[in-house]
Design an enzyme around this catalytic site. Structure first.
Site, PDB file in Angstrom:
ATOM      1  N   SER A 190       0.828  -1.195   0.000  1.00 62.24           N
ATOM      2  CA  SER A 190       0.000   0.000   0.000  1.00 62.24           C
ATOM      3  C   SER A 190       0.872   1.259   0.000  1.00 62.24           C
ATOM      4  O   SER A 190       1.593   1.511  -0.959  1.00 62.24           O
ATOM      5  CB  SER A 190      -0.960  -0.051   1.190  1.00 62.24           C
ATOM      6  N   HIS A 396      -7.827  -5.406   0.194  1.00 61.63           N
ATOM      7  CA  HIS A 396      -6.579  -4.652   0.340  1.00 61.63           C
ATOM      8  C   HIS A 396      -5.715  -5.237   1.457  1.00 61.63           C
ATOM      9  O   HIS A 396      -4.519  -5.479   1.264  1.00 61.63           O
ATOM     10  CB  HIS A 396      -6.920  -3.191   0.641  1.00 61.63           C
TER      11      HIS A 396
END
Length: 424
Positions: A190, A396
């Protein structure tokens, strides 16, 4: 990467029921052959500090610090060798891991041996280093500035631009000097991918120091992110930061004992509110793939997360969402002219990223949409691999917290790293 915001705002509401994975986790706990996939003591792992958590599982851990050119003192963690395999010190290939927003090196450790990436890499024969961005729990120091100064937010006047432009080069140089290597592998998750793209575009001389860059849930462009909350807040991001700064507030969700308490009281197996804890994660990071969400481990996660950021980091992502581009931080036209020489902040030139990049992404990640990943792919200077994970549904945070992240993501990463090692 924005889970902490919503989690802390909604945890007080109550909902009933156990997560659908509860029986699965119970089976893991009963099955000795799978016991490395969950903590053997949830409460203890939630309350131990990170270095002692690693040492509890009989892995070696070293703590180091490095000072950036602008005075921030950053904490680094190192697992120099494995516990069960490759367990002797020696000349090993080096890998550097960089965490996501609101987090720390805990991203790669909290799920425990056999599940977390740092342990897996150590067992595979790598010398594992983990960085911590300025402002998080392990990097909350400066030569002159005080992060807790009243009505003085100078310590917190940075975004992920400075993390990529100053923190990463300082940490990478330290690791290479310490290990006497000329290059290393880089794995980012990320925000850990964002800051790499910043570094490699603004300071392209660092590309030659990277054997491979493995980008998990890569975030650069965010035009197509599907989070209603982030899209609603994005146009006001800089205004929110400025208003908070005038009140002396510039840190966001620093590490506090209250989060550990929330995890133990609201998110434990058997708690009526555990399902809410899971739903908050799903709301921000997308639904986990089937069998990937390990609700039993939520107290451990909250014992080490969130770890703190500068509000400006969130504001910078807000600018990326609202503007649909990947640019340096927008201070406003007057300051922009002084810093950049232009009224509008310049774009990061991704064609300058010449290190071999492997993109690991998901079809259903709301924060790294397929269209944004495709644009990133087109603009990067040297994409060595574009690897969409096989499960259609994979969130995610499944890249770091998923039960089967090893087989779905990490094995592929290790395979491409080994191929690169053989070529060097």
């Amino acid at each position: 990467m924005w889970i902490g915001l919503v989690f802390c705002c909604t945890i007080a509401f109550v909902t009933g029921g156990l997560p659908p994975q509860a029986n699965y986790i119970a089976e893991l706990l009963r099955d000795q052959t799978s016991s490395n996939r969950v903590s053997d003591n949830i409460i203890e792992d939630a309350t131990l500090d990170l270095p002692n958590l690693v040492r509890k599982y009989n892995y070696p851990l070293e703590e180091h610090s490095v000072t950036t050119e602008d005075g921030y003192i950053l904490g680094l963690h190192r697992i120099p060798h494995g516990r069960d395999s490759n367990n002797r010190p020696g000349n090993k290939p080096v890998v550097f891991l960089m965490h996501g927003l609101l987090s720390s090196s805990a991203d790669f450790l909290v799920m425990g041996p056999g599940s977390s990436l740092a342990y897996i890499l150590a067992e595979e024969g790598y010398d594992v280093w983990m960085g911590n961005a300025r402002g998080n729990y392990f990097s909350r120091r400066h030569r002159r500035l005080n992060p807790d100064a009243l009505l003085n937010t100078a310590f917190w006047e940075f975004s992920w631009d400075e993390i990529g432009n100053k923190d990463l080069p300082a940490m990478i140089d330290f690791v290479l000097q310490r290990t006497r290597k000329s290059a290393l592998h880089y794995i980012g998750f990320s925000q850990g991918t964002t800051v790499f793209f910043v570094m490699a575009s603004l300071r392209p001389e660092y590309n030659k120091k990277i054997i491979s860059m493995q980008a998990m849930a890569p975030v650069a462009y965010m035009r197509h992110n599907s989070s209603p909350l982030l899209n609603a807040l994005a146009p006001f991001a800089r205004r929110i930061e400025e208003m908070a700064g005038r009140r002396g507030i510039a840190e966001f969700l620093g590490k506090r004992p209250i989060y550990t308490k929330i995890g133990k009281e609201f998110c434990m197996d058997g708690a009526e509110t555990q399902a809410l804890c899971s739903e908050v994660i799903f709301f921000i990071a997308g639904n986990s793939g089937e069998g990937q969400h390990n609700a039993t481990m939520l107290p451990v996660i909250l014992g080490h997360y969130p770890a703190g950021i500068a509000l400006r980091q969130a504001a910078h992502y807000g600018q990326a969402i609202a503007g649909g581009d990947f640019r340096r931080y927008d201070h406003g036209p007057v300051v922009n002219r002084r810093i950049y020489g232009f009224a509008v902040p310049p774009r990061y030139d991704l064609s300058r990223v010449s290190a071999p990049v492997y993109l690991h992404y998901s079809e259903t990640d709301p924060l790294a949409d397929l269209r944004d990943v495709e644009r990133l792919f087109r603009e990067l200077g040297n994409v060595a691999g574009r690897l969409r994970v096989k499960p259609r549904v994979f969130s995610h945070v499944d890249f770091v917290w998923g039960v089967d992240a090893k087989t779905i993501v990490y094995n592929s990463i290790i395979g491409s790293m080994r191929r690169r090692d053989r070529q060097n």
